[in-house]
Scaffold this active site. Sequence first.
Site, PDB file in Angstrom:
ATOM      1  N   ALA A  97       0.826  -1.213   0.000  1.00  0.00           N
ATOM      2  CA  ALA A  97       0.000   0.000   0.000  1.00  0.00           C
ATOM      3  C   ALA A  97       0.857   1.258   0.000  1.00  0.00           C
ATOM      4  CB  ALA A  97      -0.939  -0.002   1.208  1.00  0.00           C
ATOM      5  N   GLY A 320      -6.047  -6.374  -0.194  1.00  0.00           N
ATOM      6  CA  GLY A 320      -6.590  -5.389   0.740  1.00  0.00           C
ATOM      7  C   GLY A 320      -5.640  -4.220   0.876  1.00  0.00           C
ATOM      8  N   GLU A 321      -5.632  -3.619   2.057  1.00  0.00           N
ATOM      9  CA  GLU A 321      -4.759  -2.483   2.381  1.00  0.00           C
ATOM     10  C   GLU A 321      -5.143  -1.199   1.666  1.00  0.00           C
ATOM     11  OE1 GLU A 321      -0.652  -3.400   1.646  1.00  0.00           O
ATOM     12  OE2 GLU A 321      -0.691  -5.258   2.825  1.00  0.00           O
ATOM     13  N   GLY A 322      -6.031  -1.273   0.677  1.00  0.00           N
ATOM     14  CA  GLY A 322      -6.331  -0.125  -0.163  1.00  0.00           C
ATOM     15  C   GLY A 322      -5.619  -0.186  -1.497  1.00  0.00           C
TER      16      GLY A 322
END
Length: 355
Positions: A97, A320-322
Amino acid sequence: MLAETLAAIRPADPRALADARAHQDRLTKPRGSLGALEEVAVRLAGAAGTCPPPMPSPAALAIFAADHGVHAQGVSPWPQEVTAQMVANFLAGGAVANSFAAQAAASVTVVDVGVAADVPAELTASPAFVARKIARGTADLSAGPAMSREQAVAAVEVGISVARTLVSAGARCLITGDMGIANTTASAALIAAFTGLDPARVTGLGTGIDEATHAHKVAIVRRALEVNSFDVADPLSVLAAVGGFEHGAIAGFVLAGAALGVPVILDGVIAGSAALVAAALVPAVVDHCVAGHRSVEPGHAAALDRLGLRPLVDLELRLGEGTGGLLAHPLVCAAVRVMHEVATFDSAGVTDKTT
């Protein structure tokens, strides 16, 4: 704070939507030739209430981190302490990220909304860290409610507060991020609850599990839906029963972005399930969201279908994480830049087609 935010959310402005569609048709390109990017530009115009919409830059990523009591049921091969370790990694700039955020020139804020361990003192001094721990992880959702209603409201208000701070600091686009071992189990439960789909259809492999563990994970999600009492007409009851603190915070983050007139780029399955909570509270919040990507998690596609959102990219991500939202941000900016910079047929002296 929650009531004030909900009251401030307005649906897309129909005049701005019409103006944006008409403007797209006057630009020096075949009508519809930019595909989904035209839809994004029109969506952002409607959300902003003006055409062309403001540039969605600079962007701010908020990674909401929390742990889950359901981890004790063996739904993930990763130890729970990885959540806290990854918080440290985000703050040190060493995660995917962080790399993608640098590419997108986006700021990174890491929020401890429910990590089961203490973040090291030397890291809590970082301006990128926000300490808003509600509890040391949720309870086991397969044995009873994951949290109390009061905790659910508190989680949502953490997200609202973080969004307000980032927008006040100059952010003109918000990107959702998450971290929490076992949070795809809670996501599957939320998606099954809001869509009515069977847990087997919306429960995926998460961070990577084998077939036997997947079957067990589906059974755990099914058990969670059976042992908990909730009403989908009362979204906070669903969040409290089977959600996570990061789900609540992301829901609040999305709601606040809509209330503040700032577009929100949703990441993967965690964000999709949280957006279902937000949309159940105020359906118009969806008008202010862009689906950054489609995760390989089956529940994410189900969530996007229910929200009526079309993902910008499909790269088989499941991190995930953005990360997916960050990758989509330049595309969102490009879609809006076209509205600001591309000439119309009249202004450029280019002949339009005759029919």
